[in-house]
Design an enzyme around this catalytic site. Sequence first.
Site, short mmCIF file in Angstrom:
data_model
loop_
_atom_site.label_atom_id
_atom_site.label_comp_id
_atom_site.label_asym_id
_atom_site.label_seq_id
_atom_site.Cartn_x
_atom_site.Cartn_y
_atom_site.Cartn_z
N LYS A 1 0.83 -1.22 0.00
CA LYS A 1 0.00 0.00 0.00
C LYS A 1 0.85 1.26 0.00
O LYS A 1 0.44 2.27 -0.55
CB LYS A 1 -0.99 0.00 1.17
CG LYS A 1 -2.05 -1.08 0.99
CD LYS A 1 -3.39 -0.75 1.57
CE LYS A 1 -4.40 -1.80 1.09
NZ LYS A 1 -5.68 -1.72 1.70
N LYS B 1 -3.57 -10.25 -6.89
CA LYS B 1 -4.79 -10.56 -6.15
C LYS B 1 -5.96 -9.70 -6.64
O LYS B 1 -5.78 -8.52 -6.92
CB LYS B 1 -4.51 -10.27 -4.66
CG LYS B 1 -5.61 -10.68 -3.71
CD LYS B 1 -5.23 -10.34 -2.28
CE LYS B 1 -5.57 -8.92 -1.90
NZ LYS B 1 -6.80 -8.71 -1.16
N LYS C 1 -10.52 -4.88 -4.22
CA LYS C 1 -11.58 -3.90 -4.48
C LYS C 1 -11.04 -2.52 -4.82
O LYS C 1 -11.74 -1.72 -5.42
CB LYS C 1 -12.59 -3.85 -3.34
CG LYS C 1 -12.05 -3.48 -1.97
CD LYS C 1 -13.20 -3.37 -1.00
CE LYS C 1 -12.97 -4.07 0.32
NZ LYS C 1 -11.85 -3.54 1.10
P1 ATP Z 1 -8.34 -3.33 -0.56
O1 ATP Z 1 -8.20 -3.30 -2.05
O2 ATP Z 1 -9.09 -2.17 0.02
O3 ATP Z 1 -7.04 -3.60 0.15
P2 ATP Z 1 -9.27 -6.04 -0.76
O4 ATP Z 1 -10.18 -6.17 -1.94
O5 ATP Z 1 -7.88 -6.51 -0.94
O6 ATP Z 1 -9.27 -4.54 -0.24
P3 ATP Z 1 -9.97 -6.63 1.90
O7 ATP Z 1 -10.99 -5.69 2.36
O8 ATP Z 1 -8.54 -6.34 2.27
O9 ATP Z 1 -10.01 -6.81 0.36
O10 ATP Z 1 -10.32 -8.08 2.38
C1 ATP Z 1 -11.50 -8.52 2.96
C2 ATP Z 1 -11.37 -9.98 3.30
O11 ATP Z 1 -11.43 -10.74 2.11
C3 ATP Z 1 -10.05 -10.34 3.96
O12 ATP Z 1 -10.28 -11.40 4.87
C4 ATP Z 1 -9.21 -10.81 2.82
O13 ATP Z 1 -8.22 -11.72 3.21
C5 ATP Z 1 -10.25 -11.46 1.91
N1 ATP Z 1 -9.89 -11.28 0.50
C6 ATP Z 1 -9.74 -10.09 -0.14
N2 ATP Z 1 -9.40 -10.29 -1.42
C7 ATP Z 1 -9.32 -11.63 -1.59
C8 ATP Z 1 -9.01 -12.46 -2.71
N3 ATP Z 1 -8.70 -11.94 -3.87
N4 ATP Z 1 -9.05 -13.80 -2.54
C9 ATP Z 1 -9.40 -14.33 -1.34
N5 ATP Z 1 -9.68 -13.61 -0.25
C10 ATP Z 1 -9.64 -12.28 -0.36
#
Ligand code: ATP
Length: 337
Positions: A117, A199, A202
């Site tokens: 980040k 990954k 969002k």
């Molecule tokens: P950001 O982009 O704001 O960092 P993010 O999309 O990576 O957000 P988080 O809000 O960090 O998602 O994650 C919410 C939950 O979903 C956490 O438990 C995270 O481990 C899980 N998660 C997020 N993205 C994935 C993914 N691509 N595959 C599996 N689990 C995920």
Amino acid sequence: MEEKQTKKVMLSGIQPSGDLTLGSYLGAIKNWSARADEFDCYYFMADLHSITVRQNPADLRRRTLEQLAQYIACGLDPEKNTLFVQSHVPAHTQLGWVLDCYTMFGELSRMTQFKDKSAKNADNINAGLFTYPALMAADILLYQPDYVPVGDDQKQHVELCRDVATRFNNVYGDVFKIPEPYIPKVGARIMSLSTPTSKMSKSDKDPNGCVYLREQPEVIARKFKKAVTDSDTEHCVRFDPAEKPGVSNLMSIYSACTGKSMDAIEAEFDGKGYGAFKPAVGEAVIETLRPVREESDRLLKDKAYLEQVYREGAEKASYIANKTLRKVYKKVGFLAK
Ligand code: ATP
Ligand code: LTN
């Protein structure tokens, strides 16, 4: 004499920093809703965490409520689960400060999410982004959970939480329960549909890489038809994340949505190629997400109900959280009020 049976505790949270994705559903939320009868469950919208990256205030407010509607639509019954907004329970920031003082600079410097980040937000590497895992440890430890259901990317933070809790317990006695991360076997790391080596996230700038929970079926179908597969010549559906990251990611998604094993999927598409496989994955996702979209749309029309859920949730959560906080304050030597 009959012994009082206490249920094991589960807790997790997601930042309302963007619309929820298929990744967060398959990696985390799906596991939450499956266990509501067995566990005492706490799930929250991690709004305090989300301001480590700049947010538009109106969007943050809207997304926090939408996220609550989606939690419920994913099957989290507010009668059986405590659903709340993190900033409504001040004990999180209160314990967060205490744990800042028991978390080491070196530990925080090693966190992959901080490195990622800060690379993405080079103009805003703020102290909150750095100390975020100590606040996350507070989120967890306040409720003394046994399990923290998260995707693979959060495992490092849960491990840090365990280290901080153990350090604190070593000084003051058994104050915190040491929690375990709870990570699904399939779907723990869903990759972007357009860049299958990163990954699905969002906050990703490329909307084609990401499937959102409330997206229309036509849009989902189009994204899967366009999904990047691999440039090998064999064109067969085979699970091999190192050599075939695109196809393997689609197989994980299909498996998590249908419950079919990788062997069964390889057999189903044997000789059929990607042309048949990609739309089939799209269809499986559409059917998985349809009830979530329909139910969250319905819930979002009833703001009064959602308000009642988060108010009651904050009250129940505060009761438990304050018990742990009082104990911690006493242990570290703060004078009682
Ligand atoms: P950001 O982009 O704001 O960092 P993010 O999309 O990576 O957000 P988080 O809000 O960090 O998602 O994650 C919410 C939950 O979903 C956490 O438990 C995270 O481990 C899980 N998660 C997020 N993205 C994935 C993914 N691509 N595959 C599996 N689990 C995920
Ligand atoms: N760090 C997590 C969100 C989060 C969390 C938590 C998850 C904040 N506090 C406590 C589990 C338990 C994320 O970025 N996905």
